[in-house]
Design a protein around this motif. Structure first.
Motif, short mmCIF file in Angstrom:
data_model
loop_
_atom_site.label_atom_id
_atom_site.label_comp_id
_atom_site.label_asym_id
_atom_site.label_seq_id
_atom_site.Cartn_x
_atom_site.Cartn_y
_atom_site.Cartn_z
N ALA A 255 0.83 -1.21 0.00
CA ALA A 255 0.00 0.00 0.00
C ALA A 255 0.86 1.26 0.00
O ALA A 255 0.49 2.29 -0.58
CB ALA A 255 -0.94 0.00 1.20
N ASP A 256 2.03 1.19 0.63
CA ASP A 256 2.95 2.33 0.64
C ASP A 256 3.46 2.62 -0.76
O ASP A 256 3.63 3.79 -1.15
CB ASP A 256 4.11 2.04 1.59
N ARG A 257 3.68 1.59 -1.54
CA ARG A 257 4.11 1.78 -2.93
C ARG A 257 2.99 2.42 -3.76
O ARG A 257 3.27 3.10 -4.75
CB ARG A 257 4.50 0.43 -3.54
N LEU A 258 1.76 2.21 -3.34
CA LEU A 258 0.63 2.83 -4.04
C LEU A 258 0.36 4.26 -3.56
O LEU A 258 -0.47 4.96 -4.14
CB LEU A 258 -0.64 2.00 -3.82
N GLY A 259 1.02 4.66 -2.47
CA GLY A 259 0.78 5.98 -1.89
C GLY A 259 -0.43 6.00 -0.99
O GLY A 259 -1.00 7.06 -0.73
N ALA A 260 -0.83 4.82 -0.46
CA ALA A 260 -2.05 4.74 0.34
C ALA A 260 -1.83 3.94 1.62
O ALA A 260 -2.77 3.36 2.16
CB ALA A 260 -3.16 4.09 -0.49
N ALA A 261 -0.62 3.94 2.15
CA ALA A 261 -0.33 3.12 3.33
C ALA A 261 -1.07 3.59 4.57
O ALA A 261 -1.45 2.78 5.42
CB ALA A 261 1.18 3.11 3.60
N ALA A 262 -1.30 4.90 4.70
CA ALA A 262 -1.87 5.45 5.94
C ALA A 262 -3.28 4.97 6.22
O ALA A 262 -3.78 5.14 7.34
CB ALA A 262 -1.85 6.97 5.89
N PHE A 263 -3.94 4.35 5.25
CA PHE A 263 -5.28 3.82 5.49
C PHE A 263 -5.26 2.51 6.27
O PHE A 263 -6.31 2.04 6.71
CB PHE A 263 -6.01 3.57 4.16
N TRP A 264 -4.08 1.92 6.46
CA TRP A 264 -4.02 0.55 6.95
C TRP A 264 -3.23 0.39 8.24
O TRP A 264 -2.92 -0.72 8.65
CB TRP A 264 -3.44 -0.36 5.86
N TYR A 265 -2.91 1.49 8.90
CA TYR A 265 -2.28 1.43 10.21
C TYR A 265 -2.68 2.67 10.99
O TYR A 265 -3.23 3.63 10.42
CB TYR A 265 -0.74 1.33 10.09
N SER A 266 -2.42 2.67 12.28
CA SER A 266 -2.77 3.81 13.12
C SER A 266 -1.82 4.97 12.82
O SER A 266 -0.64 4.91 13.15
CB SER A 266 -2.71 3.43 14.60
N SER A 267 -2.34 6.01 12.17
CA SER A 267 -1.51 7.14 11.76
C SER A 267 -1.75 8.37 12.62
O SER A 267 -1.12 9.40 12.41
CB SER A 267 -1.81 7.48 10.30
N GLY A 268 -2.69 8.29 13.58
CA GLY A 268 -3.00 9.43 14.43
C GLY A 268 -4.12 10.28 13.88
O GLY A 268 -4.40 11.35 14.43
N GLY A 269 -4.80 9.84 12.83
CA GLY A 269 -5.88 10.61 12.23
C GLY A 269 -7.21 10.39 12.93
O GLY A 269 -7.34 9.54 13.82
N THR A 270 -8.20 11.14 12.51
CA THR A 270 -9.52 11.08 13.15
C THR A 270 -10.27 9.79 12.85
O THR A 270 -11.25 9.48 13.52
CB THR A 270 -10.38 12.26 12.68
N THR A 271 -9.82 9.05 11.85
CA THR A 271 -10.54 7.82 11.48
C THR A 271 -9.75 6.56 11.85
O THR A 271 -10.03 5.48 11.34
CB THR A 271 -10.85 7.79 9.97
#
Length: 411
Positions: free
Chosen positions: A260-276
């Protein structure tokens, strides 16, 4: 004429013999069910996580599933048209929970909750509640050895921001051994960028671990069905700025996050500190054998956070809608109103989403499938039934030795 005492003795003898004779047959039947069971009709159901069915951060965009392989739009910043969305493709179908049962998914339902209301803000905790289902899984289940291998042929597309970022999962395989299971699949997709929506580059496919499933009982596969919660909470990954504070920090498997990181979308799949972050926790994986379907679906809990009111859409139909014609689909627009560049995720704030997730519906297998069973502790010559049968025969023998009074004869 046979006297009554002799009839009673004969009855006891017959009863004991029947018990003892039946026991070897029962033991043989138990042994037979311990043999490996061939499977050719396994069903895999998974909703991935609630974030996959949420409103996205970019204006008027949503996250959702599509059956089959979503075509390459050729450039970045493009949203999926209805003509390219699929409810079913081969063995794969998309279904929506309408509050009572699983129904065929509709294009309009991708942006509404189970009651037909338009989804609220991305942090609001309202979801469209869809799953993908893949039928026709094949493999072998060996209850005695505690192992199983099941594989499916089919592909599902996971689209975020109404398709401005998406990837495919193809041909999943489930391997169970030593009380745990691993679900793998081939992931493929296109690299995109939130900073530059024109970026769009195909990434070579790779096999990834979709879910690690601890605490799996292989006997469930040939019983009522398997339902397992993927590991996430407390899972650490490297190569990304993971946040490890809070009650629900964690991650999807490392290989999934790497791709997912290679796709530029890794932050959707781990705790990144976001509201979701709370919505990223994976939903349970369900597997049924015998072409089974869920018996008692459980509604996904929704706890909307305070936010602006959203318009209310009409309730979904109570029966499955007809498949749209090609002409009608070609003329329809996507759920997103107007194209817009992908917005950067909101600044990290405390999560406002739900903290609990409902278990998925249980599976039940059809009666035609042989049901494996674990060895019974009562089997063998020390079983209670053996003692009961032997006791009856012994009583009968002792009574035969006691002199029986005859009419007209004095004792």
């Amino acid at each position: 004429m046979r006297r009554r005492p002799e009839r009673a003795l004969a009855g006891l003898a017959v009863a004991g013999a029947v018990l003892l004779t039946a026991l070897p047959t029962a033991t043989a039947a138990t042994s037979a069910t311990e043999e490996p069971v061939g499977v050719d009709d396994a069903v895999l159901r998974w909703g991935i996580n609630n974030e996959t069915h949420n409103r996205a951060h970019a204006p008027d965009t949503y996250n959702f599933l599509s059956a089959g392989r979503t075509p390459d739009p050729g450039r970045g910043g493009q949203r999926l048209d209805r003509a390219d969305w699929q409810r079913r493709a081969g063995a794969v179908r998309i279904e929506k929970w309408d509050g009572r049962s699983w129904r065929r998914a509709t294009w309009a339902g991708l942006s509404t909750d189970s009651d037909g209301r338009t989804l609220g803000s991305p942090a609001g905790g309202t979801f469209s509640n869809h799953t993908f289902v893949i039928e026709g899984g094949e493999g072998v289940v060996d209850v005695a050895a505690g192992t199983a291998t099941l594989s499916w042929e089919g592909e599902v597309s996971v689209l975020y921001y109404s398709g401005m970022s998406f990837f495919h999962l193809a041909d999943p395989e489930l391997v169970v051994e030593e009380g745990a299971a691993t679900l793998t699949a081939t992931m493929s997709g296109f690299a995109s960028s939130q900073a530059d929506p024109d970026v769009w580059e195909e990434v070579a496919p790779s096999e990834v671990v979709v879910a690690d499933l601890p605490g799996v009982d292989v006997a469930d596969l040939v019983g009522e069905g398997l339902s397992a919660q993927p590991a996430y909470e407390g899972v650490r990954v490297s190569g990304v700025p993971q946040q490890t504070e809070g009650s629900q920090w964690g991650s999807f498997p490392q290989s999934w996050v790497d791709y997912a990181d290679r796709l530029g979308a890794a932050a959707f799949w781990y705790s990144s500190g976001g509201t979701t972050d709370a919505f990223k926790v994976p939903l349970p994986v369900s597997v049924g054998v015998g072409g089974a379907e869920p018996e008692t679906p459980v509604d996904t809990p929704q706890t909307p956070a305070p936010g602006p009111a959203v318009p209310t859409a009409s309730s979904p139909p109570t029966s499955a809608p007809p498949v749209a014609t090609t002409a009608a689909r070609a003329s329809a627009t996507s759920p997103a109103a107007t194209p817009a560049p992908v917005a950067a995720p909101a600044a990290p704030t405390p999560s406002t989403g739900p903290t609990t997730y409902a278990a998925p519906p249980a599976w039940s297998a059809t009666a035609a499938r042989p049901t494996a069973a674990t060895p019974s502790s009562a089997a063998g010559p020390t079983a209670p039934a053996w003692w009961a049968g032997g006791a009856l025969l012994l009583v009968a023998a002792l009574l035969l030795l006691v002199p029986t009074p005859h009419p007209g004869r004095k004792p």
